[in-house]
Design a protein around this motif. Structure first.
Motif, short mmCIF file in Angstrom:
data_model
loop_
_atom_site.label_atom_id
_atom_site.label_comp_id
_atom_site.label_asym_id
_atom_site.label_seq_id
_atom_site.Cartn_x
_atom_site.Cartn_y
_atom_site.Cartn_z
N GLN A 82 0.80 -1.21 0.00
CA GLN A 82 0.00 0.00 0.00
C GLN A 82 0.84 1.27 0.00
O GLN A 82 0.57 2.20 -0.75
CB GLN A 82 -0.94 0.00 1.21
CG GLN A 82 -1.89 1.18 1.26
CD GLN A 82 -2.79 1.15 2.48
OE1 GLN A 82 -2.56 0.38 3.41
NE2 GLN A 82 -3.82 1.96 2.49
N THR A 83 1.85 1.32 0.85
CA THR A 83 2.66 2.53 0.94
C THR A 83 3.34 2.84 -0.38
O THR A 83 3.31 3.98 -0.87
CB THR A 83 3.72 2.41 2.04
OG1 THR A 83 3.10 1.99 3.25
CG2 THR A 83 4.43 3.73 2.26
N GLN A 84 3.95 1.82 -0.99
CA GLN A 84 4.61 2.02 -2.28
C GLN A 84 3.61 2.44 -3.35
O GLN A 84 3.92 3.26 -4.23
CB GLN A 84 5.34 0.75 -2.71
CG GLN A 84 6.60 0.45 -1.92
CD GLN A 84 6.31 -0.28 -0.60
OE1 GLN A 84 5.17 -0.40 -0.16
NE2 GLN A 84 7.36 -0.79 0.03
N ILE A 87 2.80 6.10 -2.83
CA ILE A 87 3.95 6.90 -3.27
C ILE A 87 3.93 7.02 -4.80
O ILE A 87 4.16 8.10 -5.36
CB ILE A 87 5.27 6.26 -2.80
CG1 ILE A 87 5.41 6.39 -1.28
CG2 ILE A 87 6.47 6.90 -3.50
CD1 ILE A 87 6.59 5.64 -0.70
N LEU A 180 6.11 10.10 1.88
CA LEU A 180 5.88 8.88 2.65
C LEU A 180 7.15 8.04 2.77
O LEU A 180 7.96 8.00 1.84
CB LEU A 180 4.79 8.04 1.98
CG LEU A 180 3.35 8.54 2.13
CD1 LEU A 180 2.43 7.78 1.18
CD2 LEU A 180 2.87 8.38 3.56
N ASN A 181 7.28 7.37 3.91
CA ASN A 181 8.42 6.50 4.15
C ASN A 181 8.02 5.06 3.85
O ASN A 181 7.19 4.49 4.57
CB ASN A 181 8.88 6.63 5.60
CG ASN A 181 10.14 5.84 5.89
OD1 ASN A 181 10.54 4.97 5.11
ND2 ASN A 181 10.78 6.14 7.01
N PRO A 182 8.59 4.42 2.82
CA PRO A 182 8.20 3.06 2.45
C PRO A 182 8.56 2.01 3.49
O PRO A 182 8.14 0.86 3.37
CB PRO A 182 8.95 2.82 1.14
CG PRO A 182 10.12 3.75 1.19
CD PRO A 182 9.61 4.96 1.91
N GLN A 185 4.56 0.05 6.50
CA GLN A 185 3.50 -0.51 5.68
C GLN A 185 2.11 -0.32 6.27
O GLN A 185 1.11 -0.43 5.56
CB GLN A 185 3.75 -2.00 5.45
CG GLN A 185 4.93 -2.29 4.56
CD GLN A 185 4.76 -1.71 3.16
OE1 GLN A 185 3.72 -1.88 2.52
NE2 GLN A 185 5.77 -1.00 2.69
N PHE A 188 2.16 4.18 8.08
CA PHE A 188 2.78 5.18 7.19
C PHE A 188 2.12 6.55 7.32
O PHE A 188 2.79 7.58 7.20
CB PHE A 188 2.72 4.71 5.74
CG PHE A 188 1.33 4.48 5.23
CD1 PHE A 188 0.60 5.51 4.66
CD2 PHE A 188 0.74 3.22 5.30
CE1 PHE A 188 -0.69 5.30 4.20
CE2 PHE A 188 -0.54 2.99 4.84
CZ PHE A 188 -1.27 4.04 4.29
N ASP A 189 0.81 6.56 7.57
CA ASP A 189 0.13 7.84 7.69
C ASP A 189 0.52 8.56 8.98
O ASP A 189 0.78 9.77 8.97
CB ASP A 189 -1.39 7.66 7.59
CG ASP A 189 -1.94 6.64 8.58
OD1 ASP A 189 -1.15 5.88 9.18
OD2 ASP A 189 -3.18 6.59 8.73
N GLU A 230 5.24 -0.60 14.40
CA GLU A 230 5.59 0.56 13.58
C GLU A 230 5.25 1.85 14.31
O GLU A 230 6.02 2.82 14.29
CB GLU A 230 4.87 0.48 12.24
CG GLU A 230 5.35 -0.63 11.33
CD GLU A 230 4.69 -0.60 9.96
OE1 GLU A 230 3.90 0.32 9.70
OE2 GLU A 230 4.97 -1.52 9.14
#
Length: 283
Positions: A82-84, A87, A180-182, A185, A188-189, A230
């Motif tokens: 999702q994060t990637q 991005i 965002l920092n990959p 996961q 991230f928000d 995280e």
């Protein structure tokens, strides 16, 4: 948020900012079309819609294809999570204002107009969030998530109470924070919000701007332990001088008490939805 007639006229004289909405999705055909309709039915003049699908095999690509004429960009391919995916979406965005909406969540009618006007009226705001409504798989209301304004101390020593589906921010703030920092996961928000506060102002509007589905297969519920790890890693960056257990315990107690009192005084608690939420928790 009340907008008087003079402010409305002022907004009408200025061009509403372009808002880029990134929709990350993976095997969410059951909800995806409803999500897309909640965005497109806004009829916002400066909408830029971007859909990043992680290579779904459930017919999601066909749904996206049906709406591609309304999109600036879309793809359906493995993206690493999702994060990637988000991005990638933001890398294709050209809007002055950015946000993301998960493919099982919904925007409330008129939210993009509210957001566009808010940023015109508040040039000092780097980001703004509204409230949310938790809904079940069928879209029935479970609980209103009414929130207090952002307070860095309370946020750091309680939890991430900013509803991501109701959060909007300037592109300049996103770039200044480093994006965002990959590495994250699930949280991230939260990582992005606290870095926004390192460099700018986060505001709050006491209006319901979105609907978030709360159900057993929800990602943050299925991977709760990883999400908590995280989240702890993010907060630990800011606990450098307060790492002693007694100090952390005291600060957490103070933050929780302030938050509870603040929510009580501002009518944030919604007891009427508790029974429906209990049913979902037990499912």
């Amino acid at each position: 948020m009340q907008i008087n007639s003079s402010k409305r006229n002022y907004c009408a004289m200025k061009t509403l900012p372009k808002i880029s909405v990134v929709v990350p999705s993976f095997n969410q055909a059951k909800y995806l079309e409803l999500t897309l309709r909640s965005i497109l039915d806004q009829n916002y003049p400066g909408l830029e819609l971007i859909v990043i699908d992680g290579g779904s095999k459930d017919g999601s690509a066909d749904i996206i294809h049906n709406y591609e004429q309304h999109m600036k960009f879309w793809c359906s391919e493995p993206d690493g999570g999702q994060t990637q995916g988000i991005i990638k979406g933001f890398s294709n965005a050209t809007g002055e204002i950015l946000c993301f909406l998960n493919s099982d969540d919904l925007f409330e009618p008129g939210v993009l107009q509210d957001v566009g006007q808010y940023f015109i009226q508040h040039p000092d705001a780097d980001a703004v969030y509204g409230n949310a409504l938790w809904i079940d798989v069928e879209g029935k209301a479970l609980r209103q998530q009414k929130e207090i304004p952002f307070n860095r101390f309370i946020w750091l020593y309680t939890y991430n109470y900013i509803p991501g589906m109701s959060m909007f921010w300037r592109r300049t703030a996103y770039d200044r924070a480093g994006g965002l920092n990959p590495a994250f996961q699930l949280a991230f928000d939260a990582d992005l919000w606290i870095r926004f506060s390192d460099h700018g102002k986060i505001k709050h509007v006491a209006r319901q701007w979105s609907r978030m589905r709360f159900y057993p297969d929800q990602k943050n519920r299925r991977f709760r332990e990883q999400s908590d790890r995280e989240d702890l890693a993010i907060r630990s960056r800011y606990w450098k001088n307060h790492a002693a257990p007694k100090t952390l315990y005291l600060r957490r107690k103070i933050a929780i008490n302030i938050r509870v009192l603040w929510r009580l005084l501002t009518g944030c608690y919604s007891l009427g939805y508790s029974r429906n939420l209990e049913k979902v928790e037990k499912a």
